[in-house]
Design a protein around this motif. Structure first.
Motif, mmCIF file in Angstrom:
data_model
loop_
_atom_site.group_PDB
_atom_site.id
_atom_site.type_symbol
_atom_site.label_atom_id
_atom_site.label_comp_id
_atom_site.label_asym_id
_atom_site.label_seq_id
_atom_site.Cartn_x
_atom_site.Cartn_y
_atom_site.Cartn_z
ATOM 1 N N THR A 81 -22.114 48.728 -40.926
ATOM 2 C CA THR A 81 -21.269 49.074 -40.892
ATOM 3 C C THR A 81 -20.465 49.224 -39.384
ATOM 4 N N LEU A 82 -19.960 48.623 -39.213
ATOM 5 C CA LEU A 82 -18.755 48.234 -37.725
ATOM 6 C C LEU A 82 -18.591 49.558 -37.042
ATOM 7 N N ILE B 140 -29.736 53.356 -20.866
ATOM 8 C CA ILE B 140 -29.270 53.331 -22.092
ATOM 9 C C ILE B 140 -29.491 53.835 -23.372
ATOM 10 N N PRO B 141 -28.754 54.322 -24.297
ATOM 11 C CA PRO B 141 -28.992 54.904 -25.296
ATOM 12 C C PRO B 141 -28.376 54.555 -26.809
ATOM 13 N N SER B 142 -29.988 54.868 -27.483
ATOM 14 C CA SER B 142 -29.986 54.037 -28.940
ATOM 15 C C SER B 142 -29.943 55.082 -30.059
ATOM 16 N N ALA B 143 -28.998 54.613 -31.369
ATOM 17 C CA ALA B 143 -29.444 55.358 -32.320
ATOM 18 C C ALA B 143 -29.838 54.701 -33.750
ATOM 19 N N GLU C 125 -10.716 50.825 -22.944
ATOM 20 C CA GLU C 125 -11.978 51.189 -24.010
ATOM 21 C C GLU C 125 -12.521 49.780 -24.710
ATOM 22 N N THR C 126 -14.205 49.992 -25.092
ATOM 23 C CA THR C 126 -15.030 48.864 -24.346
ATOM 24 C C THR C 126 -16.153 48.962 -25.758
ATOM 25 N N LEU C 127 -16.409 48.209 -26.177
ATOM 26 C CA LEU C 127 -17.320 48.171 -26.720
ATOM 27 C C LEU C 127 -18.598 46.509 -27.035
ATOM 28 N N TYR C 128 -19.127 47.447 -26.899
ATOM 29 C CA TYR C 128 -21.134 46.635 -26.777
ATOM 30 C C TYR C 128 -22.167 47.206 -27.181
ATOM 31 N N VAL C 129 -21.963 46.352 -28.793
ATOM 32 C CA VAL C 129 -23.791 46.713 -29.587
ATOM 33 C C VAL C 129 -24.694 46.161 -29.540
ATOM 34 N N GLU C 130 -26.182 46.538 -29.617
ATOM 35 C CA GLU C 130 -26.860 44.967 -29.928
ATOM 36 C C GLU C 130 -28.064 46.233 -31.431
ATOM 37 N N MET D 213 -24.530 49.816 -26.158
ATOM 38 C CA MET D 213 -24.118 49.452 -24.089
ATOM 39 C C MET D 213 -23.313 49.265 -23.722
ATOM 40 N N ILE D 214 -22.058 49.655 -24.099
ATOM 41 C CA ILE D 214 -21.159 49.942 -22.851
ATOM 42 C C ILE D 214 -19.933 50.589 -24.430
ATOM 43 N N GLY D 215 -19.416 51.826 -24.206
ATOM 44 C CA GLY D 215 -18.961 52.627 -25.032
ATOM 45 C C GLY D 215 -18.638 53.777 -26.301
ATOM 46 N N GLU D 216 -18.555 53.939 -27.141
ATOM 47 C CA GLU D 216 -18.816 54.762 -27.932
ATOM 48 C C GLU D 216 -18.940 54.765 -29.520
ATOM 49 N N ALA D 217 -20.485 54.558 -29.775
ATOM 50 C CA ALA D 217 -20.191 54.003 -31.716
ATOM 51 C C ALA D 217 -21.515 54.995 -32.108
ATOM 52 N N TYR D 218 -21.635 55.164 -33.197
ATOM 53 C CA TYR D 218 -22.614 55.907 -33.851
ATOM 54 C C TYR D 218 -23.501 57.173 -33.491
#
Length: 227
Positions: A129-130, A85-88, A114-119, A98-103
């Motif tokens: 900023t979300l 699971i990638p982190s940033a 298209e799904t987004l799940y971020v911790e 955790m799911i999707g693409e962000a940051y």
């Protein structure tokens, strides 16, 4: 039926079994994605060696809607270990996609829309900023946030406006998950059956009552009656 389940633990462990033969221990940081599709039976239970000792279990299991064209696909199960699971680091805020693409990073978890799940973990006074998606929410696992002048307490799910990139500010050290994705239309829900078609749900109820669903492999002895 007609949905996916997304299981993610913060503490403890759980054993997943299902009717397509999956046998998987899930530990903190892992993602378990079970695509129910046309129908699946499953169990999540603690192993005897876990229940025999003092322990803590804490996590989330979310229901993820399937697009209408995929509601009746064959069931499937995916396990993605924590290490994959990638982190940033976003302005000193630690995030895991955790799911999707962000940051700037992308999760390997498969998606059908298209799904987004971020911790994220925020220290007091930190801002984040979300990402922008058609639908967007934040769940406060612990801590306290401020969003657009509104205070959000722990164990609150806040649905946010998505016209602009919302900004959240931690009022104290806070642990959150960000949830979002494409809007998928209306669904009918009855017990564990989800569908855009009421008749399909009624058929699933009859099939369950008459035990026409496949059994959980390795956990076949127990039958839960239809509520």
């Amino acid at each position: 039926m007609g949905l996916s389940t997304v299981t993610y633990l913060f503490d403890g462990e759980m054993l997943h079994r299902d009717s397509i033969g999956s046998y998987q221990v899930i530990k903190p940081g892992d993602i378990n994605l079970m695509v129910a599709g046309r129908g699946v039976t499953h169990s999540e239970r603690e192993r005897p060696e876990i229940t025999a000792r003092e322990h803590r279990l804490h996590g989330l299991q979310l229901w993820l809607a399937l697009p209408e064209q995929y509601e009746q696909i064959e069931p499937a199960f995916y396990h993605i270990p924590s290490a994959d699971i990638p982190s940033a680091n976003v302005n000193e805020v630690s995030v895991r996609v955790m799911i999707g693409e962000a940051y700037g990073v992308k999760s390997p978890v498969p998606t059908l829309s298209e799904t987004l799940y971020v911790e994220a973990q925020l220290d007091s006074a930190q801002e984040l900023t979300l990402p922008t998606t058609e639908e967007l929410a934040v769940y406060i696992v612990s801590g306290r946030l401020n969003s657009e002048g509104k205070e959000l307490a722990a164990r609150t799910l806040a649905v946010l406006k998505t016209e602009a990139h919302p900004v959240i500010t931690a009022q104290e050290p806070s642990h959150i998950v960000i949830i979002g994705g494409n809007a998928l239309g209306n669904r009918f829900i009855n017990w564990n059956f989800v569908s855009s078609n009421k008749e399909r749900i009624e058929q699933a109820r009859k099939d369950w009552q008459n035990q026409r669903f496949d059994k959980v492999v390795g956990d076949e002895d127990e039958f839960i009656p239809l509520p």
